[in-house]
Design a protein around this motif. Structure first.
Motif, PDB file in Angstrom:
ATOM      1  N   PRO A 124       0.815  -1.219   0.000  1.00  0.00           N
ATOM      2  CA  PRO A 124       0.000   0.000   0.000  1.00  0.00           C
ATOM      3  C   PRO A 124       0.843   1.262   0.000  1.00  0.00           C
ATOM      4  O   PRO A 124       1.872   1.354   0.673  1.00  0.00           O
ATOM      5  CB  PRO A 124      -0.809  -0.124   1.296  1.00  0.00           C
ATOM      6  N   GLN A 198      -8.250  -0.135  -2.317  1.00  0.00           N
ATOM      7  CA  GLN A 198      -8.711  -0.754  -1.073  1.00  0.00           C
ATOM      8  C   GLN A 198      -7.529  -1.065  -0.155  1.00  0.00           C
ATOM      9  O   GLN A 198      -7.596  -0.826   1.055  1.00  0.00           O
ATOM     10  CB  GLN A 198      -9.470  -2.044  -1.381  1.00  0.00           C
ATOM     11  N   GLY A 201      -6.269   1.700   1.887  1.00  0.00           N
ATOM     12  CA  GLY A 201      -7.150   2.222   2.924  1.00  0.00           C
ATOM     13  C   GLY A 201      -8.149   3.251   2.465  1.00  0.00           C
ATOM     14  O   GLY A 201      -8.779   3.929   3.288  1.00  0.00           O
ATOM     15  N   HIS A 203     -11.690   4.651   0.597  1.00  0.00           N
ATOM     16  CA  HIS A 203     -13.073   4.228   0.402  1.00  0.00           C
ATOM     17  C   HIS A 203     -13.271   3.872  -1.059  1.00  0.00           C
ATOM     18  O   HIS A 203     -12.864   4.616  -1.956  1.00  0.00           O
ATOM     19  CB  HIS A 203     -14.040   5.357   0.775  1.00  0.00           C
ATOM     20  N   ARG A 228     -10.609   9.450  -0.268  1.00  0.00           N
ATOM     21  CA  ARG A 228     -10.160   9.379   1.118  1.00  0.00           C
ATOM     22  C   ARG A 228     -11.373   9.125   2.006  1.00  0.00           C
ATOM     23  O   ARG A 228     -12.471   9.598   1.723  1.00  0.00           O
ATOM     24  CB  ARG A 228      -9.459  10.671   1.506  1.00  0.00           C
ATOM     25  N   GLN A 229     -11.158   8.410   3.085  1.00  0.00           N
ATOM     26  CA  GLN A 229     -12.263   8.000   3.939  1.00  0.00           C
ATOM     27  C   GLN A 229     -13.086   9.175   4.449  1.00  0.00           C
ATOM     28  O   GLN A 229     -14.317   9.104   4.545  1.00  0.00           O
ATOM     29  CB  GLN A 229     -11.731   7.178   5.125  1.00  0.00           C
TER      30      GLN A 229
END
Length: 242
Positions: A124, A198, A201, A203, A228-229
């Motif tokens: 990641p 994914q 991290g 969304h 971004r989340q």
């Protein structure tokens, strides 16, 4: 070799083929794009059938087969995402090698050959700090009205970019906060980018918040959100209000 490592190796290999072909300057325009698709697709499909002979395969450049629907594992590839950008000598094009397991994007890699990068699901990326105004990536030639409307609602700034893979990886790399696409795509356009996003991290969902599903009878996927989340809820709410 793990599935993610294989995806990365093959995406990088196809990228080298594409760079060499473009550098050779024997072809241009549509002829260059067609030959690039052919060579990269042949390389990827031959390698996957050799290395993963029991898995199914779905490629933009191959004739589809209903036999893949009974497979729990299906490789989904786009040998050249962003043919127009590739032919114009730009950097924002990509190679996608993704694996769907039981309908979910499991492993994958996205090569950005002109930038010398391969982003992969088993390694990641680290994201940079967010911008003061959220950067929303859209098509550089025909931004979707829905994306324009969402940007107005959340105070986002539209940024035009080429291929789907390049836009998705720009969010993974922290160059932008949001990639919202509502103009229609196919599974090969986003399976590998979704696997990588994914793992980083981010969304990932359809524009209505439902999960992305792959290896469907019809590979058409109307929409996609990678962000971004902290921007998932505002973007989904804005889209729902349209």
């Amino acid at each position: 070799m793990t599935d993610a490592a294989l995806a990365a190796e093959l995406a990088a290999g196809a990228g080298r083929i594409l760079l060499a072909l473009r550098a050779g300057r024997r072809l241009e325009g549509k002829a260059l794009g067609a030959e690039a698709d052919r060579q990269a697709n042949a390389f990827l499909c031959e390698a996957l059938r050799r290395e993963r002979p029991l898995d199914a395969l779905l490629s933009e450049e191959e004739k589809d087969s209903a036999a893949r629907l009974s497979a729990g594992r299906c490789w989904i590839v786009d040998p050249l995402d962003g043919t127009r950008e590739y032919g114009e000598g730009r950097d924002d094009w990509a190679v996608h090698v993704g694996l769907a397991v039981n309908g979910a994007a499991s492993d994958g890699a996205v090569a950005l050959p002109a930038l010398g990068l391969v982003l992969r699901s088993d390694s990641p990326a680290s994201m940079s700090m967010p911008h003061r105004r959220p950067q929303m990536l859209v098509s550089r030639s025909r931004p979707a009205p829905e994306a324009e409307a969402v940007a107005r609602i959340i105070g986002g700034e539209l940024v035009g970019m080429g291929s789907a893979g390049a836009k998705a990886m720009a969010v993974v790399r922290g160059e932008a906060e949001i990639y919202l696409h509502t103009g229609g795509q196919y599974e090969w356009d986003n399976c590998a980018p979704v696997a990588v996003a994914q793992a980083a991290g981010l969304h990932v969902s359809r524009a209505d918040g439902s999960p992305m599903r792959y290896n469907n009878p019809d590979p058409y996927l109307p929409d996609l959100l990678i962000c971004r989340q902290e921007w998932a809820r505002p973007v989904l709410a804005a889209f729902a209000s349209l």
